[in-house]
Design a protein around this motif. Structure first.
Motif, mmCIF file in Angstrom:
data_model
loop_
_atom_site.group_PDB
_atom_site.id
_atom_site.type_symbol
_atom_site.label_atom_id
_atom_site.label_comp_id
_atom_site.label_asym_id
_atom_site.label_seq_id
_atom_site.Cartn_x
_atom_site.Cartn_y
_atom_site.Cartn_z
ATOM 1 N N THR A 46 0.836 -1.179 0.000
ATOM 2 C CA THR A 46 0.000 0.000 0.000
ATOM 3 C C THR A 46 0.880 1.240 0.000
ATOM 4 O O THR A 46 1.974 1.238 0.556
ATOM 5 N N GLN A 47 0.411 2.288 -0.669
ATOM 6 C CA GLN A 47 1.169 3.541 -0.699
ATOM 7 C C GLN A 47 0.220 4.701 -0.402
ATOM 8 O O GLN A 47 -0.960 4.663 -0.778
ATOM 9 N N ASP A 48 0.782 5.728 0.255
ATOM 10 C CA ASP A 48 -0.047 6.862 0.658
ATOM 11 C C ASP A 48 0.377 8.150 -0.031
ATOM 12 O O ASP A 48 0.141 9.248 0.478
ATOM 13 N N MET A 49 1.026 8.017 -1.185
ATOM 14 C CA MET A 49 1.512 9.189 -1.913
ATOM 15 C C MET A 49 0.600 9.554 -3.085
ATOM 16 O O MET A 49 0.938 10.432 -3.879
ATOM 17 N N ASN A 50 -0.509 8.851 -3.223
ATOM 18 C CA ASN A 50 -1.452 9.078 -4.308
ATOM 19 C C ASN A 50 -0.810 8.899 -5.686
ATOM 20 O O ASN A 50 -1.164 9.597 -6.642
ATOM 21 N N HIS A 51 0.137 7.957 -5.759
ATOM 22 C CA HIS A 51 0.787 7.663 -7.039
ATOM 23 C C HIS A 51 -0.104 6.774 -7.890
ATOM 24 O O HIS A 51 -0.680 5.802 -7.394
ATOM 25 N N ASN A 52 -0.175 7.072 -9.162
ATOM 26 C CA ASN A 52 -0.946 6.220 -10.066
ATOM 27 C C ASN A 52 -0.201 4.940 -10.420
ATOM 28 O O ASN A 52 -0.791 3.901 -10.625
ATOM 29 N N SER A 89 1.209 -1.474 -12.744
ATOM 30 C CA SER A 89 -0.131 -0.911 -12.910
ATOM 31 C C SER A 89 -0.001 0.593 -13.121
ATOM 32 O O SER A 89 0.755 1.261 -12.414
ATOM 33 N N VAL A 90 -0.734 1.107 -14.083
ATOM 34 C CA VAL A 90 -0.694 2.544 -14.362
ATOM 35 C C VAL A 90 -1.875 3.276 -13.744
ATOM 36 O O VAL A 90 -2.007 4.489 -13.908
ATOM 37 N N THR A 92 -6.317 3.024 -5.800
ATOM 38 C CA THR A 92 -5.036 3.678 -6.083
ATOM 39 C C THR A 92 -3.973 3.265 -5.076
ATOM 40 O O THR A 92 -2.804 3.128 -5.412
ATOM 41 N N GLU A 93 -4.388 3.030 -3.826
ATOM 42 C CA GLU A 93 -3.425 2.803 -2.750
ATOM 43 C C GLU A 93 -2.830 1.400 -2.727
ATOM 44 O O GLU A 93 -1.710 1.212 -2.300
ATOM 45 N N ASP A 94 -3.600 0.387 -3.127
ATOM 46 C CA ASP A 94 -3.210 -0.995 -2.884
ATOM 47 C C ASP A 94 -2.889 -1.761 -4.162
ATOM 48 O O ASP A 94 -3.592 -1.634 -5.169
ATOM 49 N N PHE A 95 -1.865 -2.591 -4.066
ATOM 50 C CA PHE A 95 -1.438 -3.374 -5.232
ATOM 51 C C PHE A 95 -0.909 -4.712 -4.731
ATOM 52 O O PHE A 95 0.296 -4.939 -4.651
ATOM 53 N N CYS A 152 7.805 -3.847 -3.683
ATOM 54 C CA CYS A 152 6.750 -3.062 -4.291
ATOM 55 C C CYS A 152 7.258 -1.632 -4.419
ATOM 56 O O CYS A 152 8.053 -1.168 -3.581
ATOM 57 N N ALA A 153 6.840 -0.945 -5.455
ATOM 58 C CA ALA A 153 7.264 0.432 -5.664
ATOM 59 C C ALA A 153 6.132 1.234 -6.277
ATOM 60 O O ALA A 153 5.197 0.666 -6.860
ATOM 61 N N SER A 154 6.233 2.537 -6.156
ATOM 62 C CA SER A 154 5.254 3.409 -6.795
ATOM 63 C C SER A 154 5.972 4.613 -7.379
ATOM 64 O O SER A 154 7.107 4.928 -6.994
ATOM 65 N N SER A 155 5.325 5.268 -8.318
ATOM 66 C CA SER A 155 5.898 6.490 -8.888
ATOM 67 C C SER A 155 4.781 7.431 -9.302
ATOM 68 O O SER A 155 3.661 7.001 -9.591
#
Lengths: 114, 111
Positions: free
Chosen positions: A24-30, A49-50, A71-74, A91-94
């Motif tokens: 999970t991420q809390d940066m609102n990354h798509n 995931s985009v 958006t938060e969970d993958f 896991c990563a987000s951008s």
């Protein structure tokens, strides 16, 4: 912000078992990604995931599945675990795609399949 | 897949000296490069990035140099500190939504 959070930190599975690695991420990354890291090797992309509802295969998708309902969970699903899936999973987000903004990584899940 | 290699798998430097970590990339179409630092038990941490229209970029104590002619990338760390001890990865993006990572260089800072 907590950034990217992964659970569990460690897990041991028997061959044939299944499990879900949470991210999970809390940066609102798509954009979100799953990588695996084997000893002495570079990170390999499993799935990405985009945006919510959209996922696509990376370089090494076999044996894994993902979903992106928010958006938060993958989460990353392993079905029928095999010894070849012993690895550290990140896991990563951008903010935007990998060609234009850096990835923010979680601290990983170390998985052993015996 | 793409090949992103490093000239040296390990590097030891004295505290206070400058460190240079090198990386060779293979795809001349790559237009975005990133350096990551990974400490034991943690995920990679972004250090600095550079686009192919630049040949140098500076951050706090770090400089990345890009030589497109020989497809070479380097990370310079000034006044290396014990906290800089880690594995450093370069990554390249040749287009599409994928980064290709090198295998890493382990930097050890000797107090």
């Amino acid at each position: 912000n907590a950034g990217v959070t992964q659970t569990p930190k460690f897990r041991i599975l028997k061959i044939g078992q299944s499990m879900t690695l949470q991210c999970t991420q809390d940066m609102n990354h798509n954009y979100m990604y799953w990588y695996r890291q084997d000893p002495g090797m570079g990170l390999k992309l499993i799935y990405y995931s985009v945006g919510a509802g959209i996922t696509d295969k990376g370089e090494v998708p076999n044996g894994y599945n993902v979903s992106r309902s928010t958006t938060e969970d993958f989460p990353l699903r392993l079905e029928l675990a095999a010894p070849s899936q012993t690895s550290v999973y990140f896991c990563a987000s951008s903010y935007s795609g990998q060609g234009s903004s850096p990835l923010h990584f979680g601290n990983g899940t170390r998985l052993t399949v015996t | 897949g793409e090949s992103v290699g490093l000239h040296l798998p390990t590097l030891s430097v004295q505290e206070g000296d400058n460190s240079i970590i090198n990386c060779a990339y293979s795809n001349s179409a790559s237009d975005y490069f990133i350096w990551y630092k990974q400490e034991s038990g943690k995920g990679p941490q972004f250090i600095i990035d550079i686009r192919s229209n630049m040949d140098k970029r500076q951050g706090q104590r770090v400089t990345v140099l890009l030589n497109k002619t020989v497809k070479h990338l380097s990370l310079q760390i000034a006044a290396t500190q014990p906290g800089d001890s880690a594995v450093y990865f370069c990554a390249e993006n040749p287009g599409a939504n994928n980064l290709f990572f090198g295998t890493g260089t382990r930097l050890t800072v000797i107090p």
